[in-house]
Write a protein that holds these residues in place. Structure first.
Motif, PDB file in Angstrom:
ATOM      1  N   PRO A  84     -36.713  30.601  50.946  1.00 61.17           N
ATOM      2  CA  PRO A  84     -37.363  29.568  49.723  1.00 61.17           C
ATOM      3  C   PRO A  84     -37.925  30.399  48.406  1.00 61.17           C
ATOM      4  CG  PRO A  84     -38.796  30.215  51.636  1.00 61.17           C
ATOM      5  CD  PRO A  84     -37.478  30.630  51.910  1.00 61.17           C
ATOM      6  N   ASP A  85     -37.986  31.555  48.248  1.00 61.38           N
ATOM      7  CA  ASP A  85     -38.256  32.191  47.163  1.00 61.38           C
ATOM      8  C   ASP A  85     -36.948  32.052  46.062  1.00 61.38           C
ATOM      9  OD1 ASP A  85     -36.559  34.011  48.620  1.00 61.38           O
ATOM     10  OD2 ASP A  85     -37.413  35.611  47.484  1.00 61.38           O
ATOM     11  N   ARG A  86     -35.738  31.679  46.372  1.00 61.58           N
ATOM     12  CA  ARG A  86     -34.715  31.542  45.459  1.00 61.58           C
ATOM     13  C   ARG A  86     -35.320  30.718  44.353  1.00 61.58           C
ATOM     14  NH1 ARG A  86     -28.636  31.290  47.867  1.00 61.58           N
ATOM     15  NH2 ARG A  86     -28.721  33.579  48.726  1.00 61.58           N
ATOM     16  N   PRO A  87     -34.314  30.698  43.092  1.00 62.26           N
ATOM     17  CA  PRO A  87     -34.941  30.150  42.041  1.00 62.26           C
ATOM     18  C   PRO A  87     -35.186  28.588  42.043  1.00 62.26           C
ATOM     19  CG  PRO A  87     -33.132  31.893  41.425  1.00 62.26           C
ATOM     20  CD  PRO A  87     -33.547  31.784  42.902  1.00 62.26           C
ATOM     21  N   ILE A  88     -34.211  28.052  42.829  1.00 58.08           N
ATOM     22  CA  ILE A  88     -34.259  26.393  42.822  1.00 58.08           C
ATOM     23  C   ILE A  88     -35.124  26.006  43.778  1.00 58.08           C
ATOM     24  CG2 ILE A  88     -33.064  24.293  43.311  1.00 58.08           C
ATOM     25  CD1 ILE A  88     -30.636  25.549  41.927  1.00 58.08           C
ATOM     26  N   PRO A  89     -35.332  26.181  45.007  1.00 58.53           N
ATOM     27  CA  PRO A  89     -36.380  25.996  45.820  1.00 58.53           C
ATOM     28  C   PRO A  89     -37.772  26.160  45.619  1.00 58.53           C
ATOM     29  CG  PRO A  89     -35.054  27.369  46.984  1.00 58.53           C
ATOM     30  CD  PRO A  89     -34.248  27.033  45.721  1.00 58.53           C
ATOM     31  N   SER A  90     -37.828  27.583  44.941  1.00 54.37           N
ATOM     32  CA  SER A  90     -39.077  27.916  44.705  1.00 54.37           C
ATOM     33  C   SER A  90     -39.818  27.181  43.253  1.00 54.37           C
ATOM     34  CB  SER A  90     -39.147  29.423  44.028  1.00 54.37           C
ATOM     35  OG  SER A  90     -38.358  29.639  42.967  1.00 54.37           O
ATOM     36  N   GLY A  91     -38.874  26.389  42.471  1.00 57.25           N
ATOM     37  CA  GLY A  91     -39.257  25.638  41.423  1.00 57.25           C
ATOM     38  C   GLY A  91     -39.308  26.528  39.992  1.00 57.25           C
ATOM     39  N   ARG A  92     -38.599  27.690  40.055  1.00 60.38           N
ATOM     40  CA  ARG A  92     -38.596  28.448  38.695  1.00 60.38           C
ATOM     41  C   ARG A  92     -37.518  28.037  38.159  1.00 60.38           C
ATOM     42  NH1 ARG A  92     -37.670  33.857  40.430  1.00 60.38           N
ATOM     43  NH2 ARG A  92     -37.296  33.003  42.842  1.00 60.38           N
ATOM     44  N   ILE A  93     -36.437  27.288  38.694  1.00 57.64           N
ATOM     45  CA  ILE A  93     -35.546  26.588  37.871  1.00 57.64           C
ATOM     46  C   ILE A  93     -35.942  25.136  38.444  1.00 57.64           C
ATOM     47  CG2 ILE A  93     -33.028  26.047  37.626  1.00 57.64           C
ATOM     48  CD1 ILE A  93     -32.679  28.768  37.839  1.00 57.64           C
ATOM     49  N   PRO A  94     -36.472  24.274  37.497  1.00 53.64           N
ATOM     50  CA  PRO A  94     -36.887  23.071  38.028  1.00 53.64           C
ATOM     51  C   PRO A  94     -36.009  21.972  37.834  1.00 53.64           C
ATOM     52  CG  PRO A  94     -37.849  23.556  35.839  1.00 53.64           C
ATOM     53  CD  PRO A  94     -37.338  24.749  36.177  1.00 53.64           C
ATOM     54  N   GLY A  95     -36.390  20.884  38.168  1.00 49.08           N
ATOM     55  CA  GLY A  95     -35.505  19.637  38.374  1.00 49.08           C
ATOM     56  C   GLY A  95     -34.109  19.619  38.514  1.00 49.08           C
ATOM     57  N   ARG A  96     -33.357  19.308  37.636  1.00 50.26           N
ATOM     58  CA  ARG A  96     -31.842  19.490  37.600  1.00 50.26           C
ATOM     59  C   ARG A  96     -31.331  20.358  36.833  1.00 50.26           C
ATOM     60  NH1 ARG A  96     -29.142  15.189  40.192  1.00 50.26           N
ATOM     61  NH2 ARG A  96     -30.407  13.481  40.818  1.00 50.26           N
ATOM     62  N   TRP A  97     -32.209  21.406  36.486  1.00 55.30           N
ATOM     63  CA  TRP A  97     -31.539  22.519  35.596  1.00 55.30           C
ATOM     64  C   TRP A  97     -30.569  23.235  36.282  1.00 55.30           C
ATOM     65  CZ3 TRP A  97     -31.521  23.954  30.677  1.00 55.30           C
ATOM     66  CH2 TRP A  97     -32.524  23.224  29.921  1.00 55.30           C
ATOM     67  N   GLY A  98     -30.714  23.431  37.650  1.00 57.04           N
ATOM     68  CA  GLY A  98     -29.570  24.226  38.324  1.00 57.04           C
ATOM     69  C   GLY A  98     -28.315  23.558  38.189  1.00 57.04           C
ATOM     70  N   LEU A  99     -28.111  22.165  38.300  1.00 55.87           N
ATOM     71  CA  LEU A  99     -26.800  21.433  38.065  1.00 55.87           C
ATOM     72  C   LEU A  99     -26.256  21.773  36.667  1.00 55.87           C
ATOM     73  CD1 LEU A  99     -24.920  19.367  39.245  1.00 55.87           C
ATOM     74  CD2 LEU A  99     -26.210  17.534  38.547  1.00 55.87           C
ATOM     75  N   TRP A 100     -27.401  21.611  35.494  1.00 56.39           N
ATOM     76  CA  TRP A 100     -26.929  21.533  34.199  1.00 56.39           C
ATOM     77  C   TRP A 100     -26.410  22.791  33.932  1.00 56.39           C
ATOM     78  CZ3 TRP A 100     -32.092  19.164  32.437  1.00 56.39           C
ATOM     79  CH2 TRP A 100     -32.228  17.805  32.885  1.00 56.39           C
ATOM     80  N   ILE A 101     -27.102  23.917  34.254  1.00 57.07           N
ATOM     81  CA  ILE A 101     -26.344  25.450  34.372  1.00 57.07           C
ATOM     82  C   ILE A 101     -25.037  25.447  34.867  1.00 57.07           C
ATOM     83  CG2 ILE A 101     -27.046  27.892  34.727  1.00 57.07           C
ATOM     84  CD1 ILE A 101     -29.681  27.241  34.587  1.00 57.07           C
ATOM     85  N   ALA A 102     -24.905  24.996  36.113  1.00 59.65           N
ATOM     86  CA  ALA A 102     -23.427  25.301  36.783  1.00 59.65           C
ATOM     87  C   ALA A 102     -22.492  24.434  35.873  1.00 59.65           C
ATOM     88  CB  ALA A 102     -23.741  24.595  38.119  1.00 59.65           C
ATOM     89  N   LEU A 103     -22.956  23.219  35.299  1.00 58.62           N
ATOM     90  CA  LEU A 103     -21.759  22.506  34.899  1.00 58.62           C
ATOM     91  C   LEU A 103     -21.675  23.011  33.311  1.00 58.62           C
ATOM     92  CD1 LEU A 103     -22.952  18.869  35.341  1.00 58.62           C
ATOM     93  CD2 LEU A 103     -21.186  19.892  36.279  1.00 58.62           C
ATOM     94  N   ALA A 104     -22.521  23.481  32.577  1.00 55.82           N
ATOM     95  CA  ALA A 104     -22.357  24.368  31.340  1.00 55.82           C
ATOM     96  C   ALA A 104     -21.503  25.481  31.630  1.00 55.82           C
ATOM     97  CB  ALA A 104     -23.602  24.635  30.774  1.00 55.82           C
ATOM     98  N   MET A 105     -21.767  26.221  32.621  1.00 58.20           N
ATOM     99  CA  MET A 105     -20.810  27.589  32.984  1.00 58.20           C
ATOM    100  C   MET A 105     -19.427  27.247  33.219  1.00 58.20           C
ATOM    101  SD  MET A 105     -23.498  30.242  34.598  1.00 58.20           S
ATOM    102  CE  MET A 105     -22.415  31.410  34.401  1.00 58.20           C
ATOM    103  N   THR A 106     -19.406  25.782  33.965  1.00 60.50           N
ATOM    104  CA  THR A 106     -18.065  25.634  34.026  1.00 60.50           C
ATOM    105  C   THR A 106     -17.243  25.270  33.051  1.00 60.50           C
ATOM    106  OG1 THR A 106     -18.618  24.348  36.301  1.00 60.50           O
ATOM    107  CG2 THR A 106     -16.488  23.660  35.136  1.00 60.50           C
ATOM    108  N   ALA A 107     -17.792  24.805  31.913  1.00 63.75           N
ATOM    109  CA  ALA A 107     -17.075  24.227  30.733  1.00 63.75           C
ATOM    110  C   ALA A 107     -16.774  25.641  30.052  1.00 63.75           C
ATOM    111  CB  ALA A 107     -17.985  23.461  29.743  1.00 63.75           C
ATOM    112  N   LEU A 108     -18.005  26.657  29.938  1.00 63.42           N
ATOM    113  CA  LEU A 108     -17.531  28.060  29.342  1.00 63.42           C
ATOM    114  C   LEU A 108     -16.454  28.584  30.115  1.00 63.42           C
ATOM    115  CD1 LEU A 108     -18.637  30.183  27.457  1.00 63.42           C
ATOM    116  CD2 LEU A 108     -20.107  30.916  29.415  1.00 63.42           C
ATOM    117  N   SER A 109     -16.283  28.684  31.504  1.00 60.08           N
ATOM    118  CA  SER A 109     -15.315  29.190  32.292  1.00 60.08           C
ATOM    119  C   SER A 109     -13.948  28.638  31.667  1.00 60.08           C
ATOM    120  CB  SER A 109     -15.391  28.849  33.602  1.00 60.08           C
ATOM    121  OG  SER A 109     -16.489  29.557  34.252  1.00 60.08           O
TER     122      SER A 109
END
Length: 299
Positions: A84-109
């Motif tokens: 639960p201390d991981r960035p997303i479940p802990s809330g340090r990466i809130p909302g849908r930011w985890g998804l947006w980061i993954a999609l942005a890095m997909t485009a960068l890849s």
């Protein structure tokens, strides 16, 4: 778990949490495999250092980092139980930011892969598809203790090795390169199975049928070690056939050391799995580079 459960008063993700999301510790295997492929190509590395460095950055921080972000987003329900201390479940990466980061890095890849030519771009497309197929519904191959680790082993070891050779050669690698890369990718299935030990409880609760969940830690550990050992034994046999006896001897010595470590692992598979990942896996990847130099000698 709804996204509301991972909201915090922060509207922006914490920089340290974003770095943890893409897990730098996981970048080493694909970077190393890409370098093995480059070495095995027989092409002078010094004259192509820019391409080699770009390929290593693509394989590690970008594509592997993207896969980790995608996995953490898709696994936020499981991680709420396991870690639960991981960035997303802990809330340090809130909302849908985890998804947006993954999609942005997909485009960068895909953009960086394009810079490496048709072989590099094609391999990047395969890697991106594999990353999302592993983690995301409805495919989510992670649910299978057989298909999931196999796909990760292929993506972390086999595909980067093939790509490193193909990008420098500008064509498909030679038969020996493909076979050795495939064997080490097959053996990596065992490494990924041992990695599943840390998520036993959450996997049970959320229907992830990893081998430790389905078969128990003891049997899963034996299967993992058998797969790793078989792959390397075949590598040794092929190197002998291809007249590279000293390289074969070195890989065999590393395998013998792993067998000794496996005996320790079997005494307490769940407790010793992290220890083995820090000892036996180092011996495994060392054999990869020795094999790469053997293939380079054949060229």
């Amino acid at each position: 778990m709804s996204d509301a459960l991972i909201h915090t008063p922060h509207s922006w993700p914490e920089p340290r949490a974003m770095l943890r999301l893409i897990k730098p510790i996981t970048w080493f295997p694909p970077i190393w495999a890409f370098l093995c492929g480059a070495v095995s190509s027989g092409v002078p590395l010094g004259a192509n250092w820019g391409t080699v460095v770009l390929g290593m950055v693509l394989a590690g921080p970008i594509v592997c980092g993207m896969s980790q972000a995608a996995n953490d987003w898709c696994d936020r329900h499981v991680d709420a139980v396991n870690e639960p201390d991981r960035p997303i479940p802990s809330g340090r990466i809130p909302g849908r930011w985890g998804l947006w980061i993954a999609l942005a890095m997909t485009a960068l890849s895909l953009a960086v892969g394009w810079l490496l030519g048709p072989w590099g771009f094609g391999a990047t497309v395969v890697g991106v598809i594999a990353a999302w197929a592993y983690s995301a519904e409805p495919i989510r191959l992670k649910r299978s203790g057989w298909w999931g680790p196999g796909l990760v082993g292929l993506s972390y070891e086999g595909l980067p090795w093939f790509t490193g050779a193909a990008v420098l050669l500008g064509t498909a690698p030679r038969f020996e390169t493909v076979v050795i890369a495939g064997l080490y990718a097959f053996g990596a299935h065992g490494i990924m199975t041992l990695n599943d030990f840390k998520a036993l409880e959450g996997d049970r609760q959320h229907g992830v049928r990893s081998l430790p969940v389905v078969l128990g830690p003891e049997v899963a550990a034996k299967i993992a070690c058998t797969v790793m050992g078989m792959a390397q034994a075949l590598v040794v046999a092929l190197l002998l056939i291809w007249c590279a006896p000293w390289h074969a001897l070195a890989v065999a010595a590393l395998l013998a050391a792993q067998v000794a470590a496996m005996r320790v692992l079997f005494r307490d598979p769940k407790g010793k799995a992290p220890w083995y990942n820090g000892t036996g896996v180092v011996l495994y990847v060392t054999g990869m580079m020795i094999s790469a130099f053997a293939i380079r000698g054949l060229a």
